[in-house]
Design a protein around this motif. Structure first.
Motif, PDB file in Angstrom:
ATOM      1  N   ILE A   1      42.981 -32.859  49.289  1.00 32.13           N
ATOM      2  CA  ILE A   1      43.928 -32.525  48.223  1.00 32.13           C
ATOM      3  C   ILE A   1      44.700 -33.790  47.844  1.00 32.13           C
ATOM      4  O   ILE A   1      45.211 -34.487  48.727  1.00 32.13           O
ATOM      5  CB  ILE A   1      44.908 -31.427  48.689  1.00 32.13           C
ATOM      6  CG1 ILE A   1      44.126 -30.166  49.062  1.00 32.13           C
ATOM      7  CG2 ILE A   1      45.937 -31.130  47.613  1.00 32.13           C
ATOM      8  CD1 ILE A   1      43.313 -29.575  47.945  1.00 32.13           C
ATOM      9  N   PRO A   2      44.790 -34.127  46.554  1.00 34.42           N
ATOM     10  CA  PRO A   2      45.564 -35.315  46.148  1.00 34.42           C
ATOM     11  C   PRO A   2      47.016 -35.168  46.570  1.00 34.42           C
ATOM     12  O   PRO A   2      47.549 -34.050  46.560  1.00 34.42           O
ATOM     13  CB  PRO A   2      45.429 -35.326  44.627  1.00 34.42           C
ATOM     14  CG  PRO A   2      44.231 -34.485  44.334  1.00 34.42           C
ATOM     15  CD  PRO A   2      44.190 -33.438  45.413  1.00 34.42           C
ATOM     16  N   PRO A   3      47.726 -36.239  46.931  1.00 36.19           N
ATOM     17  CA  PRO A   3      47.265 -37.634  46.933  1.00 36.19           C
ATOM     18  C   PRO A   3      46.880 -38.130  48.313  1.00 36.19           C
ATOM     19  O   PRO A   3      46.975 -39.324  48.582  1.00 36.19           O
ATOM     20  CB  PRO A   3      48.520 -38.355  46.446  1.00 36.19           C
ATOM     21  CG  PRO A   3      49.635 -37.593  47.129  1.00 36.19           C
ATOM     22  CD  PRO A   3      49.173 -36.146  47.201  1.00 36.19           C
ATOM     23  N   PHE A   4      46.471 -37.242  49.217  1.00 37.62           N
ATOM     24  CA  PHE A   4      46.241 -37.627  50.603  1.00 37.62           C
ATOM     25  C   PHE A   4      45.059 -38.593  50.731  1.00 37.62           C
ATOM     26  O   PHE A   4      44.229 -38.723  49.826  1.00 37.62           O
ATOM     27  CB  PHE A   4      46.018 -36.390  51.467  1.00 37.62           C
ATOM     28  CG  PHE A   4      47.234 -35.527  51.626  1.00 37.62           C
ATOM     29  CD1 PHE A   4      48.378 -36.029  52.222  1.00 37.62           C
ATOM     30  CD2 PHE A   4      47.248 -34.212  51.184  1.00 37.62           C
ATOM     31  CE1 PHE A   4      49.512 -35.244  52.388  1.00 37.62           C
ATOM     32  CE2 PHE A   4      48.365 -33.420  51.332  1.00 37.62           C
ATOM     33  CZ  PHE A   4      49.504 -33.932  51.936  1.00 37.62           C
ATOM     34  N   SER A   5      44.960 -39.206  51.916  1.00 39.39           N
ATOM     35  CA  SER A   5      43.939 -40.237  52.138  1.00 39.39           C
ATOM     36  C   SER A   5      42.527 -39.673  52.064  1.00 39.39           C
ATOM     37  O   SER A   5      41.587 -40.398  51.698  1.00 39.39           O
ATOM     38  CB  SER A   5      44.172 -40.915  53.493  1.00 39.39           C
ATOM     39  OG  SER A   5      44.182 -39.963  54.552  1.00 39.39           O
ATOM     40  N   GLY A   6      42.341 -38.388  52.408  1.00 39.50           N
ATOM     41  CA  GLY A   6      41.020 -37.792  52.281  1.00 39.50           C
ATOM     42  C   GLY A   6      40.534 -37.797  50.850  1.00 39.50           C
ATOM     43  O   GLY A   6      39.362 -38.073  50.573  1.00 39.50           O
ATOM     44  N   PHE A   7      41.439 -37.506  49.918  1.00 41.56           N
ATOM     45  CA  PHE A   7      41.096 -37.556  48.492  1.00 41.56           C
ATOM     46  C   PHE A   7      40.770 -38.980  48.065  1.00 41.56           C
ATOM     47  O   PHE A   7      39.791 -39.216  47.346  1.00 41.56           O
ATOM     48  CB  PHE A   7      42.265 -37.004  47.665  1.00 41.56           C
ATOM     49  CG  PHE A   7      42.122 -37.222  46.189  1.00 41.56           C
ATOM     50  CD1 PHE A   7      41.273 -36.435  45.430  1.00 41.56           C
ATOM     51  CD2 PHE A   7      42.832 -38.238  45.558  1.00 41.56           C
ATOM     52  CE1 PHE A   7      41.131 -36.646  44.061  1.00 41.56           C
ATOM     53  CE2 PHE A   7      42.697 -38.457  44.203  1.00 41.56           C
ATOM     54  CZ  PHE A   7      41.843 -37.649  43.446  1.00 41.56           C
ATOM     55  N   LEU A   8      41.570 -39.937  48.509  1.00 41.48           N
ATOM     56  CA  LEU A   8      41.355 -41.333  48.116  1.00 41.48           C
ATOM     57  C   LEU A   8      40.020 -41.851  48.650  1.00 41.48           C
ATOM     58  O   LEU A   8      39.278 -42.549  47.944  1.00 41.48           O
ATOM     59  CB  LEU A   8      42.503 -42.196  48.623  1.00 41.48           C
ATOM     60  CG  LEU A   8      43.892 -41.855  48.077  1.00 41.48           C
ATOM     61  CD1 LEU A   8      44.951 -42.714  48.754  1.00 41.48           C
ATOM     62  CD2 LEU A   8      43.951 -42.019  46.578  1.00 41.48           C
ATOM     63  N   GLY A   9      39.709 -41.521  49.912  1.00 36.53           N
ATOM     64  CA  GLY A   9      38.449 -41.964  50.482  1.00 36.53           C
ATOM     65  C   GLY A   9      37.251 -41.365  49.765  1.00 36.53           C
ATOM     66  O   GLY A   9      36.279 -42.068  49.444  1.00 36.53           O
ATOM     67  N   LYS A  10      37.323 -40.069  49.490  1.00 32.59           N
ATOM     68  CA  LYS A  10      36.198 -39.421  48.802  1.00 32.59           C
ATOM     69  C   LYS A  10      36.085 -39.899  47.357  1.00 32.59           C
ATOM     70  O   LYS A  10      34.967 -40.001  46.827  1.00 32.59           O
ATOM     71  CB  LYS A  10      36.359 -37.905  48.866  1.00 32.59           C
ATOM     72  CG  LYS A  10      36.115 -37.342  50.249  1.00 32.59           C
ATOM     73  CD  LYS A  10      36.339 -35.857  50.304  1.00 32.59           C
ATOM     74  CE  LYS A  10      36.204 -35.338  51.744  1.00 32.59           C
ATOM     75  NZ  LYS A  10      36.530 -33.912  51.858  1.00 32.59           N
ATOM     76  N   LEU A  11      37.205 -40.184  46.735  1.00 34.20           N
ATOM     77  CA  LEU A  11      37.158 -40.721  45.381  1.00 34.20           C
ATOM     78  C   LEU A  11      36.426 -42.061  45.366  1.00 34.20           C
ATOM     79  O   LEU A  11      35.610 -42.333  44.475  1.00 34.20           O
ATOM     80  CB  LEU A  11      38.573 -40.887  44.831  1.00 34.20           C
ATOM     81  CG  LEU A  11      38.694 -41.395  43.386  1.00 34.20           C
ATOM     82  CD1 LEU A  11      38.031 -40.425  42.417  1.00 34.20           C
ATOM     83  CD2 LEU A  11      40.166 -41.595  43.014  1.00 34.20           C
ATOM     84  N   GLY A  12      36.687 -42.903  46.373  1.00 33.38           N
ATOM     85  CA  GLY A  12      35.974 -44.172  46.472  1.00 33.38           C
ATOM     86  C   GLY A  12      34.483 -43.974  46.681  1.00 33.38           C
ATOM     87  O   GLY A  12      33.653 -44.676  46.086  1.00 33.38           O
ATOM     88  N   LEU A  13      34.116 -42.984  47.519  1.00 32.25           N
ATOM     89  CA  LEU A  13      32.702 -42.693  47.731  1.00 32.25           C
ATOM     90  C   LEU A  13      32.037 -42.220  46.444  1.00 32.25           C
ATOM     91  O   LEU A  13      30.901 -42.618  46.128  1.00 32.25           O
ATOM     92  CB  LEU A  13      32.551 -41.625  48.825  1.00 32.25           C
ATOM     93  CG  LEU A  13      32.920 -42.031  50.251  1.00 32.25           C
ATOM     94  CD1 LEU A  13      32.920 -40.823  51.168  1.00 32.25           C
ATOM     95  CD2 LEU A  13      31.958 -43.083  50.776  1.00 32.25           C
ATOM     96  N   MET A  14      32.736 -41.390  45.703  1.00 33.80           N
ATOM     97  CA  MET A  14      32.157 -40.874  44.460  1.00 33.80           C
ATOM     98  C   MET A  14      32.034 -41.966  43.398  1.00 33.80           C
ATOM     99  O   MET A  14      31.080 -41.982  42.611  1.00 33.80           O
ATOM    100  CB  MET A  14      32.992 -39.701  43.951  1.00 33.80           C
ATOM    101  CG  MET A  14      32.894 -38.478  44.848  1.00 33.80           C
ATOM    102  SD  MET A  14      33.879 -37.085  44.297  1.00 33.80           S
ATOM    103  CE  MET A  14      33.587 -35.927  45.643  1.00 33.80           C
ATOM    104  N   GLN A  15      32.977 -42.887  43.377  1.00 30.95           N
ATOM    105  CA  GLN A  15      32.846 -44.031  42.474  1.00 30.95           C
ATOM    106  C   GLN A  15      31.600 -44.835  42.807  1.00 30.95           C
ATOM    107  O   GLN A  15      30.882 -45.296  41.915  1.00 30.95           O
ATOM    108  CB  GLN A  15      34.098 -44.905  42.561  1.00 30.95           C
ATOM    109  CG  GLN A  15      35.320 -44.305  41.896  1.00 30.95           C
ATOM    110  CD  GLN A  15      36.570 -45.136  42.114  1.00 30.95           C
ATOM    111  OE1 GLN A  15      36.644 -45.940  43.038  1.00 30.95           O
ATOM    112  NE2 GLN A  15      37.562 -44.941  41.262  1.00 30.95           N
ATOM    113  N   GLY A  16      31.318 -44.993  44.110  1.00 23.95           N
ATOM    114  CA  GLY A  16      30.096 -45.671  44.523  1.00 23.95           C
ATOM    115  C   GLY A  16      28.861 -44.914  44.085  1.00 23.95           C
ATOM    116  O   GLY A  16      27.860 -45.520  43.671  1.00 23.95           O
TER     117      GLY A  16
END
Length: 537
Positions: free
Chosen positions: A386-401
């Motif tokens: 759930i934003p803005p937690f680190s799990g969201f940030l990490g998965k967002l980076g994976l999805m950008q990749g």
């Protein structure tokens, strides 16, 4: 003196501390002090190593002064140093939790005297695996931590723990044998087991030989990391152990396998020869794990399945093979160690407060213990991304990749990752609704402690308050706090550390991207060990 020259102390300090703790096994207070002090010193040392790696990049220390590739080398780069700091910080929090539990329970149900030296040996094995610069030393690190984990898993000697321990031992021995056979084959083909040297020599073998060696290491590390279809052993092994042991296992042991996968895939076998296979494995790991999680009524089993599921995200980032995904993977591994350990510690608190971790028998916990509710809610939402937690940030980076790669399989993997996140949210929301939100009287066969606590507005604070409820599993505990402050405090500190990953996401992503860039270039690692090489790939 440079920080890297002290890197062997990250392994030596816990081993020396374990020896002293074992000698002091009849002096529990001194034993606790030695164990906690040892881990604190180790953590401070590793923070220094991380600062040095961030500034100077990869550096190596040669044990005994033997020149590589013949001697034992330990390598400190951004990835290994970050794993050292995170793993020891988590281990220290778990140790404080376990110590408080043992003191509150008179060391009868809590950790016994062998726990402290064994726990330090486990930390030494984990640290050795992260620092290992050759495959055999990596194998030694695995064996040290696995030997310690056998003891910790069977503490108490109950039937369920012995049964789970047997499964765990058999699977671990098979994995270790595969790893050892792989090492022998690699040495036979190249004449070395030094990973920097292998980074040069493996590329000179024919493709068929490379593929055989590659797949054998993948299977060996896949069992240790619990990726599909090699994850069958985990959900039945971890939940039977004591809460602190389950927490440290869930946070660390599979991540050492993930670390080995990332290190060998980037350093020894660069390229995309098996990336499609890894993508399929990642997708199945995510989906099968989370489908198992939503079918569980016990919180510990549910978390064990989500642990397996979220390993899939790390394999996903590795399989994509680009800088954005690999950097996000480094960040996500650190995030998951902290958050998953936090949730298992909270589950231990739930069991202690309510008498069970089965959601069908829980209720009114938000009223009974608002602090416990907050401690569960924050890491649960973090796990669910759930934003803005680190799990969201990490998965967002994976999805950008994944978007950057843009292949049809990558898009399928992106859809699977989103579905897994939604199902994770469903699993943790189910626990929240049943355990914390609904009334205790609506639960199936709740412990009397829950009922009296809910009726009294959550004012039950000691076991003596439920002395008139002989059917409660806590009625014979005497006048002891239900949730000792140190247990709550160490859990809260770990939850706060998880929040810090969000607050300091900027510099942490910078570190992760730097680590990913160094791993993809390979040259900094190789030259840190072997020195400048002509024609280094």
């Amino acid at each position: 003196m440079s920080a890297v020259s002290l890197a062997p102390l990250a392994v030596a300090l816990p081993i020396l501390g374990a020896a002293v703790a074992f000698v002091l096994r009849r002096h529990k207070r001194s034993q606790r002090a030695v164990t906690i002090s040892t881990l604190t010193l180790t953590l401070l040392l590793e923070c220094w190593l991380l600062a040095g790696a961030w500034t100077n990049g990869a550096q190596a220390v040669l044990i005994g002064g033997w020149a590589p590739p013949f001697g034992i080398s330990m390598v400190v780069d951004e990835f290994s140093a970050l794993m050292l700091v995170v793993s020891t910080a988590v281990s220290l929090a778990v140790l404080l939790y376990a110590t408080a539990q043992g003191m509150a329970d008179g060391d009868d149900d809590g950790p016994i005297s062998v726990f402290h030296p064994t726990f330090l040996i486990l930390v030494a094995g984990v640290s050795n695996a992260f620092l290992a610069g050759d495959l055999f030393n990596l194998y030694v690190g695995f064996e040290i931590l696995l030997t310690a984990s056998y003891v910790l898993l069977t503490l108490g000697g109950t039937t369920a723990r012995i049964r789970a321990g047997v499964t765990y031992v058999v699977v671990s021995v098979v994995s270790s044998m595969l790893f050892l056979i792989s090492i022998g084959m690699i040495y036979g083909a190249t004449g070395t087991v030094n990973m920097a040297d292998l980074g040069v020599k493996l590329g000179q073998l024919d493709e068929g030989t490379q593929m055989v060696l590659h797949l054998m290491l993948l299977v060996a590390f896949g069992i240790k990391a619990a990726i599909f279809p090699l994850s069958f052993w985990l959900p039945d092994s971890y939940p039977t152990a004591p809460a602190p042991v389950t927490a440290v296992f869930a946070g660390l042991l599979t991540k050492v396998g993930v670390y080995a996968l990332v290190r060998t895939e980037t350093l020894l076998f660069p390229g995309d020869r098996i990336n499609s296979l890894l993508m399929v494995v990642a997708l199945m790991t995510m989906l099968v794990g989370i489908l198992g999680a939503i079918a569980q009524a016990d919180i510990k089993r549910m978390l064990s399945f989500t642990l397996t599921s979220h390993i899939g995200y790390m394999v996903f980032g590795l399989a994509l093979g680009n800088l954005a995904a690999l950097g996000a993977t480094v960040y996500y591994v650190a995030h998951h160690i902290i958050v998953q350990t936090s949730l298992f510690l909270v589950t231990g608190l739930i069991e202690r407060r309510a008498g069970t971790s089965n959601v069908d028998r829980l209720g009114s916990l938000a009223k009974l213990s608002p602090v416990l509710a907050v401690l569960f809610f924050i890491p649960a939402m973090n796990l669910a991304s759930i934003p803005p937690f680190s799990g969201f940030l990490g998965k967002l980076g994976l999805m950008q990749g994944g978007v950057e790669l843009g292949t049809p399989l990558a898009w399928v993997l992106l859809a699977g990752a989103v579905a897994t996140s939604l199902l994770t949210l469903l699993a943790v929301a189910r626990v929240w609704n049943r355990a914390f939100w609904r009334k205790a009287e609506d639960a199936e066969n709740p412990d009397p402690l829950l009922l009296v606590g809910a009726k009294d507005g959550g004012r039950v604070t000691t076991y003596s308050h439920v002395a008139n409820f002989p059917t409660s599993r806590y009625s014979d505990r005497g006048d002891t706090q239900l949730l000792p402050r140190t247990m709550v405090g160490s859990t809260a500190a770990l939850v706060a550390l998880g929040l810090a990953l969000t607050v300091f996401a900027g510099p942490l992503f910078q570190l992760s991207d730097q680590a990913a860039r160094q791993m993809m270039e390979r040259t900094p690692y190789i030259e840190a060990v072997l020195g400048p090489q002509e024609g280094t790939p």
